[in-house]
Design a protein around this motif. Structure first.
Motif, PDB file in Angstrom:
ATOM      1  N   ASP A  50     -22.850  18.695  -7.414  1.00 15.55           N
ATOM      2  CA  ASP A  50     -24.073  19.951  -7.341  1.00 15.55           C
ATOM      3  C   ASP A  50     -23.252  20.821  -6.823  1.00 15.55           C
ATOM      4  OD1 ASP A  50     -25.880  18.212  -7.057  1.00 15.55           O
ATOM      5  OD2 ASP A  50     -26.329  18.650  -4.853  1.00 15.55           O
ATOM      6  N   LEU A  51     -23.309  22.041  -8.584  1.00 12.28           N
ATOM      7  CA  LEU A  51     -22.115  22.920  -8.698  1.00 12.28           C
ATOM      8  C   LEU A  51     -22.837  24.102  -7.799  1.00 12.28           C
ATOM      9  CD1 LEU A  51     -20.325  23.843 -11.069  1.00 12.28           C
ATOM     10  CD2 LEU A  51     -22.330  24.834 -12.059  1.00 12.28           C
ATOM     11  N   ILE A  52     -21.418  24.506  -7.401  1.00  9.02           N
ATOM     12  CA  ILE A  52     -21.206  26.522  -7.013  1.00  9.02           C
ATOM     13  C   ILE A  52     -22.096  27.327  -7.987  1.00  9.02           C
ATOM     14  CG2 ILE A  52     -20.611  28.044  -5.689  1.00  9.02           C
ATOM     15  CD1 ILE A  52     -18.431  25.953  -4.903  1.00  9.02           C
ATOM     16  N   ILE A  53     -23.382  28.096  -7.772  1.00  8.21           N
ATOM     17  CA  ILE A  53     -23.418  28.831  -8.437  1.00  8.21           C
ATOM     18  C   ILE A  53     -23.436  30.218  -7.899  1.00  8.21           C
ATOM     19  CG2 ILE A  53     -25.562  27.719  -9.897  1.00  8.21           C
ATOM     20  CD1 ILE A  53     -27.800  28.655  -7.783  1.00  8.21           C
ATOM     21  N   ALA A  54     -23.075  30.550  -5.839  1.00 10.80           N
ATOM     22  CA  ALA A  54     -22.267  31.812  -5.589  1.00 10.80           C
ATOM     23  C   ALA A  54     -21.804  31.284  -5.057  1.00 10.80           C
ATOM     24  CB  ALA A  54     -24.483  32.691  -5.158  1.00 10.80           C
ATOM     25  N   ARG A  55     -20.868  31.991  -4.906  1.00  9.68           N
ATOM     26  CA  ARG A  55     -19.395  32.052  -4.005  1.00  9.68           C
ATOM     27  C   ARG A  55     -19.208  32.757  -2.711  1.00  9.68           C
ATOM     28  NH1 ARG A  55     -17.432  34.460  -8.099  1.00  9.68           N
ATOM     29  NH2 ARG A  55     -16.823  32.875  -9.884  1.00  9.68           N
ATOM     30  N   ALA A  56     -18.705  31.916  -1.229  1.00  8.01           N
ATOM     31  CA  ALA A  56     -19.397  32.723  -0.488  1.00  8.01           C
ATOM     32  C   ALA A  56     -19.392  34.039  -0.334  1.00  8.01           C
ATOM     33  CB  ALA A  56     -18.533  32.320   0.661  1.00  8.01           C
ATOM     34  N   ASP A  57     -18.881  35.149  -0.852  1.00  7.96           N
ATOM     35  CA  ASP A  57     -18.989  36.757  -0.959  1.00  7.96           C
ATOM     36  C   ASP A  57     -20.305  36.718  -1.233  1.00  7.96           C
ATOM     37  OD1 ASP A  57     -18.445  36.507  -3.211  1.00  7.96           O
ATOM     38  OD2 ASP A  57     -16.346  37.284  -3.526  1.00  7.96           O
ATOM     39  N   GLY A  58     -21.004  35.864  -2.246  1.00  8.03           N
ATOM     40  CA  GLY A  58     -22.465  36.612  -2.807  1.00  8.03           C
ATOM     41  C   GLY A  58     -22.019  36.813  -4.026  1.00  8.03           C
ATOM     42  N   THR A  59     -21.306  36.776  -4.872  1.00  5.12           N
ATOM     43  CA  THR A  59     -20.886  37.125  -6.685  1.00  5.12           C
ATOM     44  C   THR A  59     -21.477  35.474  -7.111  1.00  5.12           C
ATOM     45  OG1 THR A  59     -18.057  35.775  -6.337  1.00  5.12           O
ATOM     46  CG2 THR A  59     -19.106  38.565  -5.923  1.00  5.12           C
ATOM     47  N   PRO A  60     -22.194  35.634  -7.906  1.00  3.74           N
ATOM     48  CA  PRO A  60     -22.558  33.901  -9.124  1.00  3.74           C
ATOM     49  C   PRO A  60     -21.526  33.415  -9.690  1.00  3.74           C
ATOM     50  CG  PRO A  60     -22.925  36.680  -9.976  1.00  3.74           C
ATOM     51  CD  PRO A  60     -22.557  36.271  -9.105  1.00  3.74           C
ATOM     52  N   THR A  61     -21.155  32.786 -10.296  1.00  2.72           N
ATOM     53  CA  THR A  61     -20.187  32.031 -10.726  1.00  2.72           C
ATOM     54  C   THR A  61     -20.079  31.618 -12.146  1.00  2.72           C
ATOM     55  OG1 THR A  61     -21.071  30.136  -9.952  1.00  2.72           O
ATOM     56  CG2 THR A  61     -19.909  30.676  -8.524  1.00  2.72           C
ATOM     57  N   TYR A  62     -19.169  31.628 -13.216  1.00  8.67           N
ATOM     58  CA  TYR A  62     -18.534  31.731 -14.077  1.00  8.67           C
ATOM     59  C   TYR A  62     -20.591  31.068 -15.132  1.00  8.67           C
ATOM     60  CZ  TYR A  62     -18.226  30.283 -19.724  1.00  8.67           C
ATOM     61  OH  TYR A  62     -18.261  30.144 -20.656  1.00  8.67           O
ATOM     62  N   ASN A  63     -20.730  29.789 -14.882  1.00  4.01           N
ATOM     63  CA  ASN A  63     -21.367  28.637 -15.328  1.00  4.01           C
ATOM     64  C   ASN A  63     -22.883  28.930 -15.624  1.00  4.01           C
ATOM     65  OD1 ASN A  63     -20.612  26.745 -16.871  1.00  4.01           O
ATOM     66  ND2 ASN A  63     -18.812  25.938 -15.245  1.00  4.01           N
ATOM     67  N   PHE A  64     -23.125  29.758 -14.464  1.00  2.00           N
ATOM     68  CA  PHE A  64     -24.680  30.054 -13.868  1.00  2.00           C
ATOM     69  C   PHE A  64     -24.897  32.008 -14.457  1.00  2.00           C
ATOM     70  CE2 PHE A  64     -27.371  32.645 -10.748  1.00  2.00           C
ATOM     71  CZ  PHE A  64     -28.771  31.998 -10.922  1.00  2.00           C
ATOM     72  N   CYS A  65     -23.928  32.668 -14.838  1.00  2.00           N
ATOM     73  CA  CYS A  65     -24.222  33.762 -15.750  1.00  2.00           C
ATOM     74  C   CYS A  65     -24.475  33.648 -16.837  1.00  2.00           C
ATOM     75  CB  CYS A  65     -22.977  34.521 -15.250  1.00  2.00           C
ATOM     76  SG  CYS A  65     -22.448  35.087 -13.585  1.00  2.00           S
ATOM     77  N   VAL A  66     -23.698  32.648 -17.255  1.00  2.00           N
ATOM     78  CA  VAL A  66     -23.899  32.367 -19.129  1.00  2.00           C
ATOM     79  C   VAL A  66     -25.723  31.968 -18.777  1.00  2.00           C
ATOM     80  CG1 VAL A  66     -22.910  30.733 -20.410  1.00  2.00           C
ATOM     81  CG2 VAL A  66     -21.304  32.586 -19.118  1.00  2.00           C
ATOM     82  N   VAL A  67     -25.697  31.320 -18.363  1.00  2.00           N
ATOM     83  CA  VAL A  67     -27.440  30.251 -18.251  1.00  2.00           C
ATOM     84  C   VAL A  67     -28.315  32.035 -18.573  1.00  2.00           C
ATOM     85  CG1 VAL A  67     -28.807  29.142 -17.384  1.00  2.00           C
ATOM     86  CG2 VAL A  67     -26.529  28.319 -16.931  1.00  2.00           C
ATOM     87  N   VAL A  68     -28.512  32.709 -17.197  1.00  2.00           N
ATOM     88  CA  VAL A  68     -29.151  33.483 -17.164  1.00  2.00           C
ATOM     89  C   VAL A  68     -29.122  34.100 -17.888  1.00  2.00           C
ATOM     90  CG1 VAL A  68     -29.967  35.243 -15.659  1.00  2.00           C
ATOM     91  CG2 VAL A  68     -29.265  33.213 -14.514  1.00  2.00           C
ATOM     92  N   ASP A  69     -27.605  34.772 -18.600  1.00  2.00           N
ATOM     93  CA  ASP A  69     -27.305  35.742 -20.000  1.00  2.00           C
ATOM     94  C   ASP A  69     -28.092  34.779 -21.159  1.00  2.00           C
ATOM     95  OD1 ASP A  69     -26.434  37.624 -18.295  1.00  2.00           O
ATOM     96  OD2 ASP A  69     -24.207  36.883 -19.103  1.00  2.00           O
ATOM     97  N   ASP A  70     -28.077  33.721 -20.963  1.00  2.00           N
ATOM     98  CA  ASP A  70     -28.534  33.139 -22.991  1.00  2.00           C
ATOM     99  C   ASP A  70     -30.180  33.093 -22.561  1.00  2.00           C
ATOM    100  OD1 ASP A  70     -26.153  32.683 -24.016  1.00  2.00           O
ATOM    101  OD2 ASP A  70     -25.916  30.700 -22.945  1.00  2.00           O
ATOM    102  N   TRP A  71     -30.220  32.797 -21.248  1.00  2.00           N
ATOM    103  CA  TRP A  71     -31.856  32.897 -21.487  1.00  2.00           C
ATOM    104  C   TRP A  71     -32.530  34.216 -21.509  1.00  2.00           C
ATOM    105  CZ3 TRP A  71     -34.355  32.551 -15.245  1.00  2.00           C
ATOM    106  CH2 TRP A  71     -36.044  32.898 -15.724  1.00  2.00           C
ATOM    107  N   ASP A  72     -32.103  35.210 -20.382  1.00  2.00           N
ATOM    108  CA  ASP A  72     -32.493  36.722 -21.151  1.00  2.00           C
ATOM    109  C   ASP A  72     -32.557  37.700 -21.899  1.00  2.00           C
ATOM    110  OD1 ASP A  72     -33.281  36.458 -18.108  1.00  2.00           O
ATOM    111  OD2 ASP A  72     -31.632  38.085 -17.764  1.00  2.00           O
ATOM    112  N   MET A  73     -30.828  36.902 -22.902  1.00  2.00           N
ATOM    113  CA  MET A  73     -31.021  37.352 -24.660  1.00  2.00           C
ATOM    114  C   MET A  73     -31.260  36.505 -25.547  1.00  2.00           C
ATOM    115  SD  MET A  73     -27.105  38.402 -23.297  1.00  2.00           S
ATOM    116  CE  MET A  73     -26.509  39.493 -21.397  1.00  2.00           C
ATOM    117  N   ARG A  74     -32.679  34.967 -24.999  1.00  2.00           N
ATOM    118  CA  ARG A  74     -33.486  34.577 -26.007  1.00  2.00           C
ATOM    119  C   ARG A  74     -32.415  33.850 -27.002  1.00  2.00           C
ATOM    120  NH1 ARG A  74     -35.445  39.272 -26.103  1.00  2.00           N
ATOM    121  NH2 ARG A  74     -35.555  39.408 -28.539  1.00  2.00           N
ATOM    122  N   ILE A  75     -31.167  33.347 -26.189  1.00  2.00           N
ATOM    123  CA  ILE A  75     -29.979  32.548 -27.089  1.00  2.00           C
ATOM    124  C   ILE A  75     -30.378  31.803 -27.899  1.00  2.00           C
ATOM    125  CG2 ILE A  75     -28.090  31.236 -27.742  1.00  2.00           C
ATOM    126  CD1 ILE A  75     -27.765  34.956 -26.980  1.00  2.00           C
TER     127      ILE A  75
END
Length: 461
Positions: free
Chosen positions: A174-199
């Motif tokens: 189970d991949l970490i998608i947000a670190r303990a300080d609340g910042t999202p991780t690379y693989n998660f940000c990429v997914v949301v970006d590709d989704w939002d930007m309709r890639i």
């Protein structure tokens, strides 16, 4: 039909290197070929290593290669609120969960797995399941947030370069998608970006192949459309090893500094792992018309510096001297050499254009026409003998009244050789040394013609 939307998403931790430039070119060309959009995204979540200078270096490289984007640049650090909102939705939907496992605890789990001969991985102890009792929440511990990866089945995609790829979900934890300080991780940000930007098509290096199954699973959990993926094989250096800084240019802008034309670099990058029959030389427009993903080779491409130089020489020959003049003047100015008051720069360039493989070579050859004359003691001793000086003085006398065209200048040189009993090189080489401080130039009568009567007589004086 779905609109083609591609993206180039570099991390601003360094220059735009050859591998990144090829990815950008292929993504740009695919969008242009299909009348779609090309999106530029800056993945700057690695705050410790991302710098404004690196962002600018990437933009400079894209601008030089004329790989214009239709949307962006979008910066991930400016999209944190969006990522956190999606994570909150996933927590509410049960596709993500809080995990309180500490780093030292996780390492102990992995050590025990290694000792048993198992693949080291997170063991899912905080993963909520029906009928499962979770551990007590430890006091004062900030949790990470993990994606609830499917346990069964496979994640598969038809890679547009590599073919069918299937990964068992059981192979992934189970991949970490947000670190303990609340910042999202690379693989998660990429997914949301590709989704939002309709890639629609993700074209990227094959170092991302291992990220793809995780990203597909997150996209499916979000109910998002999964783009098509094309993973480009790595580029090897001249010696067959992975391309690195020791192979030469670390940035595409260094190719500009070393005197390569953007047309040559684009043409060369296009042929790194893609082909159109046996065509080697083609324009940017032709490349866009031809480009597809079907003819990208899944095997590694090998960088060949000599091939790039050959292409560059071809494009230099095809470019009008007047067009090259602005670039050469700038290169000379950087050396403190002004072309003002000297011979016509385009005419000088025309003398050397067909024998140069880089613009730096042309600038090197052109500099003596404009800079103060420098003759090494060695060349003077070897070539400016008393016999040579006597012949040069006789030639100068003839040049005072000669018609200033190649035929008349050639005749004056030959007459002087005859008068002084010299062979052509015995006068031509000292003449080159006296005019330019070098022993080799294009045809000496052509050099004289370009230089002009006043400048020639001044240097012979």
């Amino acid at each position: 039909m779905t609109t083609v939307r591609t993206r180039f998403a570099p991390s601003p931790t360094g220059f735009l290197h050859i591998g990144g430039a090829r990815t950008a070119l292929f993504s740009w060309a695919f969008a242009r070929h299909h009348g779609g959009q090309f999106v530029l995204r800056i993945e700057d979540t690695d705050v410790a290593r991302s710098t404004p200078e690196a962002v600018q270096a990437i933009l400079d490289g894209m601008n030089w290669l004329e790989l214009g984007h239709d949307e962006g640049p979008f910066y991930q650090m400016q999209r944190m609120d969006r990522y956190k909102a999606v994570i909150a939705e996933m927590l509410a939907a049960g596709t993500a969960y809080y995990c309180y496992t500490q780093p030292d605890e996780l390492e102990a789990i992995r050590e025990a797995q290694r000792a048993r001969g198992e693949k080291p991985r997170y063991d899912g102890r905080w993963r909520p399941e029906a009928g499962k009792t979770l551990p007590a929440v430890p006091a004062g511990v900030q949790p990470v947030i993990r994606f609830k990866n499917p346990l069964d089945g496979v994640v598969a995609w038809d890679d547009l370069v590599k073919g069918r790829i299937e990964i068992a979900n059981a192979e992934m934890d189970d991949l970490i998608i947000a670190r303990a300080d609340g910042t999202p991780t690379y693989n998660f940000c990429v997914v949301v970006d590709d989704w939002d930007m309709r890639i629609s098509h993700v074209i990227r290096g094959d170092d991302h192949v291992n990220n793809t199954p995780r990203q597909i699973n997150i996209l499916k959990a979000l109910g998002a459309v999964v783009p098509q993926y094309a993973h480009l094989s790595m580029i090897l250096g001249d010696d067959g090893t992975k391309l690195s800084k020791r192979h030469g240019a670390v940035s595409v802008m260094q190719y500009h500094e070393e005197g390569y034309l953007k047309e040559a670099v684009i043409n060369y990058l296009a042929r790194l792992g893609w082909s159109h029959g046996d065509d080697e030389v083609f324009s940017r427009e032709q490349f866009v018309e031809w480009f597809d993903l079907d003819h990208i080779t899944p095997s590694a491409a090998q960088f060949n510096t000599e091939k790039l130089k050959w292409l560059n020489a071809h494009y230099i020959k095809q470019t009008a001297p007047e067009v090259l003049a602005a670039d050469i003047a700038q290169r000379l100015a950087q050396r403190g050499v002004s072309v003002a008051g000297g011979p016509d720069l385009a005419a000088v360039i025309a003398l050397y254009r067909d024998r140069a493989s880089t613009l730096v070579e042309i600038a090197d050859a052109a500099a003596p026409y404009y800079a103060a004359l420098q003759i090494s003691d060695e060349l003077a001793a070897q070539h400016l003998t008393d016999v040579a000086r006597d012949a040069l003085a006789a030639l100068a006398g003839r040049l005072q009244s000669a018609s200033w065209d190649k035929a008349a200048l050639s005749a004056a040189i030959k007459e002087t050789c005859t008068e002084k009993g010299l062979k052509m090189p015995q006068l031509a080489i000292p003449l080159r040394v006296k005019l330019l401080g070098v022993t080799q130039t294009p045809s000496i009568d052509a050099v004289l013609e370009v230089f002009g009567r006043e400048a020639v007589l001044q240097r012979l004086g």
